[in-house]
Structures are given as structure tokens and as C-alpha cells.
Motif scaffolding. Structure first.
Motif, PDB file in Angstrom:
ATOM      1  N   GLU A  23       0.827  -1.208   0.000  1.00  0.00           N
ATOM      2  CA  GLU A  23       0.000   0.000   0.000  1.00  0.00           C
ATOM      3  C   GLU A  23       0.863   1.260   0.000  1.00  0.00           C
ATOM      4  O   GLU A  23       0.566   2.233  -0.700  1.00  0.00           O
ATOM      5  CB  GLU A  23      -0.928   0.002   1.216  1.00  0.00           C
ATOM      6  N   ARG A  24       1.945   1.245   0.774  1.00  0.00           N
ATOM      7  CA  ARG A  24       2.831   2.416   0.799  1.00  0.00           C
ATOM      8  C   ARG A  24       3.459   2.646  -0.570  1.00  0.00           C
ATOM      9  O   ARG A  24       3.699   3.788  -0.983  1.00  0.00           O
ATOM     10  CB  ARG A  24       3.917   2.211   1.861  1.00  0.00           C
ATOM     11  N   LEU A  25       3.698   1.584  -1.300  1.00  0.00           N
ATOM     12  CA  LEU A  25       4.288   1.704  -2.633  1.00  0.00           C
ATOM     13  C   LEU A  25       3.261   2.165  -3.659  1.00  0.00           C
ATOM     14  O   LEU A  25       3.526   3.069  -4.460  1.00  0.00           O
ATOM     15  CB  LEU A  25       4.897   0.368  -3.044  1.00  0.00           C
ATOM     16  N   ALA A  50       4.637  -8.951   8.128  1.00  0.00           N
ATOM     17  CA  ALA A  50       3.445  -9.627   8.643  1.00  0.00           C
ATOM     18  C   ALA A  50       2.273  -8.658   8.726  1.00  0.00           C
ATOM     19  O   ALA A  50       1.151  -8.976   8.327  1.00  0.00           O
ATOM     20  CB  ALA A  50       3.737 -10.242  10.006  1.00  0.00           C
ATOM     21  N   ARG A  51       2.519  -7.460   9.254  1.00  0.00           N
ATOM     22  CA  ARG A  51       1.449  -6.455   9.330  1.00  0.00           C
ATOM     23  C   ARG A  51       0.937  -6.097   7.944  1.00  0.00           C
ATOM     24  O   ARG A  51      -0.267  -5.957   7.719  1.00  0.00           O
ATOM     25  CB  ARG A  51       1.952  -5.194  10.035  1.00  0.00           C
ATOM     26  N   ALA A  52       1.866  -5.934   7.004  1.00  0.00           N
ATOM     27  CA  ALA A  52       1.475  -5.540   5.650  1.00  0.00           C
ATOM     28  C   ALA A  52       0.661  -6.626   4.963  1.00  0.00           C
ATOM     29  O   ALA A  52      -0.411  -6.362   4.391  1.00  0.00           O
ATOM     30  CB  ALA A  52       2.725  -5.216   4.827  1.00  0.00           C
ATOM     31  N   ILE A  53       1.133  -7.853   5.027  1.00  0.00           N
ATOM     32  CA  ILE A  53       0.478  -8.939   4.293  1.00  0.00           C
ATOM     33  C   ILE A  53      -0.850  -9.314   4.940  1.00  0.00           C
ATOM     34  O   ILE A  53      -1.816  -9.667   4.246  1.00  0.00           O
ATOM     35  CB  ILE A  53       1.419 -10.155   4.197  1.00  0.00           C
ATOM     36  N   ARG A  54      -0.936  -9.203   6.272  1.00  0.00           N
ATOM     37  CA  ARG A  54      -2.201  -9.508   6.936  1.00  0.00           C
ATOM     38  C   ARG A  54      -3.298  -8.525   6.529  1.00  0.00           C
ATOM     39  O   ARG A  54      -4.479  -8.834   6.625  1.00  0.00           O
ATOM     40  CB  ARG A  54      -2.014  -9.517   8.449  1.00  0.00           C
ATOM     41  N   GLY A  55      -2.905  -7.334   6.082  1.00  0.00           N
ATOM     42  CA  GLY A  55      -3.884  -6.385   5.563  1.00  0.00           C
ATOM     43  C   GLY A  55      -4.543  -6.877   4.291  1.00  0.00           C
ATOM     44  O   GLY A  55      -5.693  -6.550   3.998  1.00  0.00           O
ATOM     45  N   ARG A  56      -3.807  -7.672   3.517  1.00  0.00           N
ATOM     46  CA  ARG A  56      -4.261  -8.433   2.351  1.00  0.00           C
ATOM     47  C   ARG A  56      -4.739  -7.605   1.175  1.00  0.00           C
ATOM     48  O   ARG A  56      -4.528  -8.010   0.040  1.00  0.00           O
ATOM     49  CB  ARG A  56      -5.363  -9.433   2.745  1.00  0.00           C
ATOM     50  N   TYR A  59      -2.516  -7.206  -1.651  1.00  0.00           N
ATOM     51  CA  TYR A  59      -1.859  -8.444  -2.045  1.00  0.00           C
ATOM     52  C   TYR A  59      -2.832  -9.468  -2.643  1.00  0.00           C
ATOM     53  O   TYR A  59      -2.411 -10.556  -3.045  1.00  0.00           O
ATOM     54  CB  TYR A  59      -1.151  -9.076  -0.838  1.00  0.00           C
ATOM     55  N   GLN A  60      -4.118  -9.143  -2.705  1.00  0.00           N
ATOM     56  CA  GLN A  60      -5.114 -10.133  -3.102  1.00  0.00           C
ATOM     57  C   GLN A  60      -4.857 -10.705  -4.490  1.00  0.00           C
ATOM     58  O   GLN A  60      -4.933 -11.919  -4.694  1.00  0.00           O
ATOM     59  CB  GLN A  60      -6.523  -9.516  -3.044  1.00  0.00           C
ATOM     60  N   ALA A  61      -4.581  -9.828  -5.456  1.00  0.00           N
ATOM     61  CA  ALA A  61      -4.386 -10.318  -6.823  1.00  0.00           C
ATOM     62  C   ALA A  61      -3.194 -11.261  -6.895  1.00  0.00           C
ATOM     63  O   ALA A  61      -3.259 -12.319  -7.539  1.00  0.00           O
ATOM     64  CB  ALA A  61      -4.207  -9.140  -7.776  1.00  0.00           C
ATOM     65  N   GLN A  62      -2.096 -10.900  -6.235  1.00  0.00           N
ATOM     66  CA  GLN A  62      -0.924 -11.766  -6.262  1.00  0.00           C
ATOM     67  C   GLN A  62      -1.196 -13.078  -5.531  1.00  0.00           C
ATOM     68  O   GLN A  62      -0.756 -14.146  -5.975  1.00  0.00           O
ATOM     69  CB  GLN A  62       0.282 -11.053  -5.644  1.00  0.00           C
ATOM     70  N   LEU A  63      -1.938 -13.013  -4.419  1.00  0.00           N
ATOM     71  CA  LEU A  63      -2.280 -14.237  -3.695  1.00  0.00           C
ATOM     72  C   LEU A  63      -3.115 -15.178  -4.565  1.00  0.00           C
ATOM     73  O   LEU A  63      -2.903 -16.399  -4.561  1.00  0.00           O
ATOM     74  CB  LEU A  63      -3.052 -13.888  -2.419  1.00  0.00           C
ATOM     75  N   ARG A  64      -4.044 -14.628  -5.327  1.00  0.00           N
ATOM     76  CA  ARG A  64      -4.847 -15.475  -6.205  1.00  0.00           C
ATOM     77  C   ARG A  64      -3.981 -16.142  -7.270  1.00  0.00           C
ATOM     78  O   ARG A  64      -4.152 -17.321  -7.591  1.00  0.00           O
ATOM     79  CB  ARG A  64      -5.963 -14.651  -6.855  1.00  0.00           C
ATOM     80  N   ASP A  65      -3.047 -15.379  -7.818  1.00  0.00           N
ATOM     81  CA  ASP A  65      -2.144 -15.957  -8.822  1.00  0.00           C
ATOM     82  C   ASP A  65      -1.287 -17.066  -8.230  1.00  0.00           C
ATOM     83  O   ASP A  65      -1.079 -18.115  -8.847  1.00  0.00           O
ATOM     84  CB  ASP A  65      -1.254 -14.873  -9.422  1.00  0.00           C
ATOM     85  N   LEU A  66      -0.771 -16.810  -7.037  1.00  0.00           N
ATOM     86  CA  LEU A  66       0.067 -17.818  -6.383  1.00  0.00           C
ATOM     87  C   LEU A  66      -0.731 -19.083  -6.102  1.00  0.00           C
ATOM     88  O   LEU A  66      -0.252 -20.204  -6.300  1.00  0.00           O
ATOM     89  CB  LEU A  66       0.650 -17.242  -5.092  1.00  0.00           C
ATOM     90  N   ALA A  67      -1.969 -18.901  -5.637  1.00  0.00           N
ATOM     91  CA  ALA A  67      -2.818 -20.058  -5.361  1.00  0.00           C
ATOM     92  C   ALA A  67      -3.148 -20.803  -6.648  1.00  0.00           C
ATOM     93  O   ALA A  67      -3.167 -22.045  -6.676  1.00  0.00           O
ATOM     94  CB  ALA A  67      -4.094 -19.605  -4.668  1.00  0.00           C
ATOM     95  N   ALA A  68      -3.399 -20.067  -7.714  1.00  0.00           N
ATOM     96  CA  ALA A  68      -3.786 -20.697  -8.977  1.00  0.00           C
ATOM     97  C   ALA A  68      -2.700 -21.601  -9.526  1.00  0.00           C
ATOM     98  O   ALA A  68      -2.995 -22.628 -10.157  1.00  0.00           O
ATOM     99  CB  ALA A  68      -4.139 -19.617 -10.002  1.00  0.00           C
ATOM    100  N   VAL A 368      -9.411 -18.609  -4.542  1.00  0.00           N
ATOM    101  CA  VAL A 368      -9.877 -18.981  -5.867  1.00  0.00           C
ATOM    102  C   VAL A 368      -9.687 -17.779  -6.783  1.00  0.00           C
ATOM    103  O   VAL A 368     -10.097 -16.674  -6.438  1.00  0.00           O
ATOM    104  CB  VAL A 368     -11.364 -19.392  -5.853  1.00  0.00           C
ATOM    105  N   PRO A 369      -9.069 -17.938  -7.924  1.00  0.00           N
ATOM    106  CA  PRO A 369      -8.893 -16.799  -8.821  1.00  0.00           C
ATOM    107  C   PRO A 369     -10.223 -16.158  -9.169  1.00  0.00           C
ATOM    108  O   PRO A 369     -11.224 -16.848  -9.378  1.00  0.00           O
ATOM    109  CB  PRO A 369      -8.231 -17.423 -10.059  1.00  0.00           C
ATOM    110  N   ASP A 370     -10.239 -14.856  -9.210  1.00  0.00           N
ATOM    111  CA  ASP A 370     -11.430 -14.106  -9.590  1.00  0.00           C
ATOM    112  C   ASP A 370     -11.774 -14.392 -11.049  1.00  0.00           C
ATOM    113  O   ASP A 370     -10.955 -14.213 -11.939  1.00  0.00           O
ATOM    114  CB  ASP A 370     -11.164 -12.607  -9.387  1.00  0.00           C
ATOM    115  N   GLU A 371     -13.017 -14.861 -11.300  1.00  0.00           N
ATOM    116  CA  GLU A 371     -13.379 -15.297 -12.651  1.00  0.00           C
ATOM    117  C   GLU A 371     -13.351 -14.157 -13.654  1.00  0.00           C
ATOM    118  O   GLU A 371     -12.925 -14.315 -14.800  1.00  0.00           O
ATOM    119  CB  GLU A 371     -14.778 -15.937 -12.615  1.00  0.00           C
ATOM    120  N   GLU A 372     -13.803 -12.987 -13.226  1.00  0.00           N
ATOM    121  CA  GLU A 372     -13.818 -11.851 -14.155  1.00  0.00           C
ATOM    122  C   GLU A 372     -12.398 -11.452 -14.525  1.00  0.00           C
ATOM    123  O   GLU A 372     -12.106 -11.163 -15.685  1.00  0.00           O
ATOM    124  CB  GLU A 372     -14.556 -10.672 -13.532  1.00  0.00           C
TER     125      GLU A 372
END
Length: 378
Positions: A23-25, A50-56, A59-68, A368-372
């Protein structure tokens, strides 16, 4: 408002921010602090990430890609943190170039769970150095006994190092020796020493946090008079040790070969006791060629009402020794205090990293990756 930070910089203190987040970036906050508040570097640690990533949110888009793609927790943590640090390095690159590589540095720490494993720390440092791939990066290695050979090995390979979690004067002396060993090996290997940077992060306020309750338990007027004095005395004596290193033959030979000194970095500069001024651990440690890394609240406090002297360290060494001697005379064991602080620091970062890894594992399993977004990418 920033005149005080300008005065701090003019006194030879590099102002670094002890914080980083996606977010700061994305908001441009880091770039703004560089432009307006003399910020010339960034430090991070497991708690900050930890504080930054827990805010999520960021990071959501990258987390979805990593999970995918089935990335595991270790790969995911490395991917997210190195992405942020690489971006921060790019933000600070202008400062790095303008200062001929002295500042504009961004630190990333090896996995906190590896603090007692020398070989694993070297391997992790190599991986992070390769992954970020920026000349203004610093790899943070904790200043444990087991880490000393890792510090030497990394510098010998051309990896710039931030040695963190230093509390004791004896350990600081060992860290400087390890740094000198690494620089000498790099020189023998034909490396350009001018490109190798290092700082030694000496933790400040946590020393008072450990010592003051011991003084309160003693409860005498002599004990009360020493409250809040141990941390500053300890750091000032560390600066004296730094000056003694600079006067030594080993450093003189390296300097002639183009090396830069390993600068002391004052870490843990926020005030933990509200009875103390909130700029205390910055104001009292002004000296040439040091770094003061601050969380944003401390940075803004210094900008607003810091009391910046041209030099608040030189001339204080004898008084500082008297403070530590007086603590010893009251039965406070310096070695026990600093050992407890080092062990506690390692354990806290380890616990933070493990907890975050567990949470991230659950998040990846359910993401789960966002379908849209997936459809738009096709």
C-alpha cells in the motif's frame, strides 16, 4: 517542518524509514517521504511484512495468482516480499545514484527461522540477492553467533549485508571482525569493494525496556537515577568501537582498496516508555556517518519537534562507561540482559514468521482466482 530532518542529515545521519508495504508503494507514500522528509533508505523485518500482508487488500491479486499455480507458502512469502523490496529499491534508486551508493538502500531479511543455521542463511541470502536483483539491496542477517561466518561468506561473494539484532558491545566487535574478514576475502577475489555496502544494526530502545524494570525492582534512588540511560550509553559505546575500528590497520588497508565502512545503524528508535520524549533515541545519537531508521510515527515526531544537535555522541564515552558500571554495581548483569534480548528478538521474529506462514497457508488453500479477472486476462 522538515528542517529538523535536514539538520539531522547535515549532521551526517542518514534518515531511513523502518516500514514497507504494498500500500505504501502503490499510494506513492514512500516516494513522497523521500521527496519531503529526507528519507534515504528503507528497512524491513518479519513483523513489518506480517502487518502488511495480513492487511491483504493490496496483495489479493498476487495471492490469487500464487494459489492458482499451486505455489507453496515459502515461495509465496518470498514472491510477495521480494516484489515489494524490488519496487522500493527502484523508488530509492535516484538516492542511491545521487549518493554514489552510500544511501538509497533497502533491506530484506533472511527467513527468521534460519537464524541459527549458518549454511541455510548463506543459501537464503543468495536466493534473495538473485530474486531482487538490484544494486541498492541489503540482505539482513541476524547478528547471532552462528551468523558470523554467513556474514563473511556473503560479503566475500559480493552480497551487501545489513547485520541486524545487535545488542551487545562484544557481539558488535565480532560483527565488525566478520565484516572485515568478508571484505578482505572479496578484495583477494578481485571484487570491486566500492560496490559492497554494509550496515550494523545496533538496537537501542529495547535495552531500556529490559533494564528499566530491573531498576524499578531494585527501587533505590540510585536505581531510579539510571532509568532510561542504559540504551543511549550502550549505543554511544558502540560508536566508540566503530571509531576504533576505523583507526585500525585492517580497515585502512581496505579503505585504500576502495572499500566503504560498515556504518552503525540505530534500530529500535521508537520510544517504548511514554515517560520519555518520543524523539529521545534519535536526538541523543547524532554522529557522523550513521544511519537512524525510524517508523513513520518517530520520523514525523522528529520532523515536528526533534532536538537535533550537531553531535550528541562525541565526548560522552566516559559518562557512558560510568552508566554501565553503575548498573553492574547495582547487580544488573549486562551480559544476561543483552543475551536475553538477542534470544527474545530471534524468537519473536521466528514466531511472527511461523504464524504468518500458517495463516498464508490457509489463505492459499482457500483462494480462488477471480473469474472476471481470469476472463479479462485471456
Amino acid at each position: 517542518m522538515t528542517d529538523r530532518l535536514s539538520a539531522l542529515s547535515s549532521a551526517g545521519v542518514s534518515v531511513w524509514l523502518d516500514d514497507l508495504s504494498r500500500e505504501r508503494l502503490t499510494s506513492g507514500s514512500l516516494a513522497e517521504l523521500v521527496r519531503t522528509h529526507h528519507v534515504s533508505g528503507v528497512t524491513t523485518n518479519p513483523s513489518i511484512f506480517a502487518r502488511a500482508i495480513r492487511g491483504r487488500g493490496a496483495y489479493q491479486a498476487q495471492l490469487r495468482d500464487l494459489a492458482a499455480r499451486g505455489a507453496d507458502v515459502g515461495e509465496s512469502l518470498r514472491a510477495m516480499t521480494t516484489y515489494d523490496v524490488r519496487w522500493a529499491c527502484d523508488v530509492l534508486r535516484g538516492v542511491h545514484d545521487a549518493t554514489d551508493g552510500v544511501d538509497g538502500r533497502v533491506s530484506i531479511e533472511v527467513d527468521a527461522r534460519l537464524a541459527r543455521d549458518t549454511a541455510a542463511q548463506v543459501a537464503e541470502a543468495r536466493a534473495l540477492w538473485w530474486a531482487v536483483d538490484r544494486p541498492n539491496l541489503l540482505i539482513k542477517i541476524p547478528g547471532t553467533l552462528e551468523a558470523l561466518p554467513a556474514i563473511t561468506a556473503c560479503l566475500a561473494e559480493g552480497i551487501s549485508i545489513n547485520v541486524t539484532l545487535i545488542f551487545s558491545l562484544a557481539r558488535y566487535a565480532q560483527v565488525m571482525d566478520a565484516w572485515l574478514d568478508g571484505m578482505e576475502q572479496a578484495h583477494r577475489a578481485g571484487r570491486d569493494l566500492s560496490t559492497l555496502a554494509s550496515v550494523a544494526s545496533f538496537f537501542v530502545s529495547r535495552v531500556d525496556t529490559a533494564v528499566d524494570p530491573r531498576l524499578d525492582a531494585i527501587g533505590t534512588p540510585q536505581a531510579a537515577a539510571l532509568r532510561g540511560r542504559a540504551a543511549i550509553a550502550n549505543a554511544r559505546l558502540a560508536y566508540e568501537a566503530y571509531e576504533q575500528m576505523l583507526a585500525g590497520a585492517r580497515w585502512q588497508a581496505l579503505a585504500a582498496a576502495g572499500a566503504r565502512p560498515q556504518r552503525p545503524l540505530w534500530a529500535s528508535t521508537s520510544t517504548k516508555d511514554p515517560a520519555y520524549p518520543d524523539t529521545r533515541y534519535v536526538d541523543e545519537l547524532v554522529a557522523p556517518d550513521v544511519v537512524s531508521t525510524m517508523p513513520q510515527a518517530t520520523l514525523l515526531a522528529v520532523a515536528d519537534h526533534g532536538r537535533i544537535a550537531e553531535d550528541s555522541v562525541h565526548g560522552s564515552y566516559e559518562e557512558s562507561r560510568e552508566v554501565l558500571d553503575a548498573l553492574s554495581g547495582l547487580g544488573i548483569d549486562y551480559d544476561e540482559v543483552v543475551t536475553t534480548l538477542e534470544d527474545g528478538g530471534i524468537e519473536a521474529f521466528d514466531a511472527t514468521w511461523r504464524s504468518l506462514a500458517e495463516e498464508l497457508g490457509r489463505t492459499l488453500a482457500g483462494a480462488v482466482p477471480d473469474e472476471e479477472e481470469a476472463a479479462a486476462a485471456l
